[in-house]
Design a protein around this motif. Sequence first.
Motif, short mmCIF file in Angstrom:
data_model
loop_
_atom_site.label_atom_id
_atom_site.label_comp_id
_atom_site.label_asym_id
_atom_site.label_seq_id
_atom_site.Cartn_x
_atom_site.Cartn_y
_atom_site.Cartn_z
N GLN A 253 -5.47 12.61 -7.42
CA GLN A 253 -4.38 13.24 -6.69
C GLN A 253 -3.98 12.35 -5.53
OE1 GLN A 253 -2.93 15.94 -7.81
NE2 GLN A 253 -4.41 16.15 -9.49
N THR A 254 -2.68 12.11 -5.40
CA THR A 254 -2.20 11.15 -4.40
C THR A 254 -1.47 11.79 -3.22
OG1 THR A 254 -0.17 10.82 -5.67
CG2 THR A 254 -2.01 9.32 -6.11
N GLY A 255 -1.08 13.04 -3.32
CA GLY A 255 -0.41 13.67 -2.20
C GLY A 255 1.02 13.22 -2.05
N ASN B 250 1.33 5.31 -2.13
CA ASN B 250 0.99 6.26 -3.18
C ASN B 250 1.98 6.17 -4.34
OD1 ASN B 250 -1.26 7.56 -2.07
ND2 ASN B 250 0.01 8.96 -0.88
N THR C 87 1.31 5.70 2.71
CA THR C 87 0.20 4.74 2.67
C THR C 87 -1.13 5.48 2.49
OG1 THR C 87 0.03 4.81 5.08
CG2 THR C 87 1.42 3.09 4.11
N GLN C 88 -2.10 4.75 1.92
CA GLN C 88 -3.42 5.31 1.69
C GLN C 88 -4.43 4.57 2.56
OE1 GLN C 88 -4.35 6.23 -2.56
NE2 GLN C 88 -2.56 4.93 -2.98
N PRO C 89 -5.10 5.27 3.46
CA PRO C 89 -6.02 4.60 4.38
C PRO C 89 -7.15 3.87 3.68
CG PRO C 89 -5.55 6.83 5.11
CD PRO C 89 -4.96 6.70 3.73
N ASP C 90 -7.59 4.35 2.52
CA ASP C 90 -8.73 3.75 1.83
C ASP C 90 -8.31 2.74 0.76
OD1 ASP C 90 -7.57 5.65 0.26
OD2 ASP C 90 -9.45 6.45 -0.55
N ASP C 91 -7.02 2.40 0.68
CA ASP C 91 -6.55 1.44 -0.31
C ASP C 91 -6.38 0.07 0.33
OD1 ASP C 91 -5.72 0.42 -2.66
OD2 ASP C 91 -3.86 1.56 -2.82
N TYR D 263 4.61 7.78 -2.08
CA TYR D 263 4.83 6.50 -1.41
C TYR D 263 4.27 6.44 0.01
CZ TYR D 263 8.08 6.12 -5.30
OH TYR D 263 8.62 6.13 -6.55
N ASN E 166 0.86 -1.17 0.00
CA ASN E 166 0.00 0.00 0.00
C ASN E 166 0.90 1.23 0.00
OD1 ASN E 166 -1.48 2.29 0.86
ND2 ASN E 166 -2.91 1.06 2.04
#
Length: 560
Positions: free
Chosen positions: A311-313, A296, A318-322, A316, A294
């Motif tokens: 948009q990923t911010g 970005n 982590t993405q809470p909703d991924d 690298y 997980n």
Amino acid sequence: MNKPLLISLAAATILATSLNAQSMYERIQSMELNIKKMQDEISTLRASGDEKSDDESANDESEEESDEEDSEDETKSTVEEADSDDGEEEDDEEEEFNAQEEIEEINESIFELNKATNGNKLKLGADYRFAIDNMQYKMADGSDAGNDAFMTNRLWINMDWKATDNLSFSGQLAYNKAFGHRSGWNSNIPGMETFDWVTNENAYDDLLRVRSAYFLYKNDTFMGTEIPWTFSIGRRPSTNGHLINLRDDDGAASPMGHTINVEFDGISSKFSFEDLTGIEGMYVKFCAGRGGTNANPKFFAVNPQNGSVVQTGAPYATQPDDLGDIDLGGLIFVPYDNGQYAFATQYYYANNLIDADIVYPGGVPTMNGMKTVGGMHSFTANFTVNGIGDEWNDYLDDTFFFISGAMSVTDPKSDERMLYGKNDLTGATTVAGESVTGHSVWLGLQMPSFITEDGRWGVEYNQGSQYWRSITYAEDTNIGSKLATRGSAYEVYFTEPLVEDILTFQIRYTYIDYEYTGSNGFFGGDTGSAVLIKDLTPMTGSTVTVDTAQDIRAYLRYRF
């Protein structure tokens, strides 16, 4: 021998082997021959120096035993010769110094030649296989499908470098390409063919990828104890593991092929207790790795559904909703292995396992990406006999038998179903979060060929229960992993050498009779759901569900 001659020889060696040899093999042979000649010259020089020392010692002893009569004349003569002797000693020292210089220069030349012949570089090996498969399927609705001649090129480029006695590196580049599979049209490349677990085992394109890359450290003692141990990290050699390697005519990788056969990034460490306990072959090996990350993207992402930019911010992060990271940890424990009889066990737990996220807007199934459904425990134990009986006859001495049993236990998230849908556990609507257990048994026999001394032939059988699940997606069987079968699978194969162990031929027949759906799916209630195939209808998927599958494969394989 003088210094210019040595330098000329080294230069001539490099030039001659580079320009005159007709192949890389011949060039390397020529270089190694010249290295041997130069090493012989070193030995000759050193031997010459030793002889000179012996002669000087003998002369000294002779002088000490000379007659003491005419001592005055002797004294006078000795005084007169002193200056001369000093000059000769200086000449001898200079000559000895020059010989040492020559030896050092020869050693340096040998070092450079060793580098040129891979002595200080990666050692490369080639493993190429041409295969042709005849695959035939019977679908659950009674229709047929298949491919009469599916041809593939598989290439492995092996890389090894032993830096020290304790530290080495191994790697493998690979491609696996179907003949003619480069149409330039994206729809001709299925979406999951490049999934990380199977990227080099599925045949689709001609890209060269890293199949494995890792270093291995080993030592005979661990923290002052007499326990040999190893440590390794990298892209692991985790396909073609124990027992499944037999029919593939490969050396065994670490995992037990009954329950895990996927490419993997991780670490491992092995500890041998044979010396400590006196029990032959006892060891334990710890393994851990990551099968999904997980993170970005560095710049931005594109939504595959509608093409919009996401948009990923932070790069690298982590993405809470991924999807969560897919991690696996386990151990292999071998309590006994004397070379003929062996018993081995394996356990692992994998978390955040995935399935297709299928939604039904308007009653039409639509892929909405992937989702996390839960974890899974896996247990394996096998018993092997390498040589049946106690020297009963040569044939049985060279026969290998094994039996392996395995169990899988799901650990679903509270709101997810693993390996069952809404109506396939009891016939009624079921609740999410329920754990299910699956079982599998596998046995095989490999025997010497009747045709050649080094040929082998074998038979294997395995059977899996309704909720059986392995992680064996990279198994080298184009019709699907036979060891993942919820039902029965049968296999027979013949492997024969054509040119020593360099060029080999194999013909293999695999037949799978599925009893339940989802054998080659993922872990959730959509692609992994296990329902009786005989109960399917066109509305519930009989037209797209395989009932039986068979594969006749023949290959030619070159390894050097």
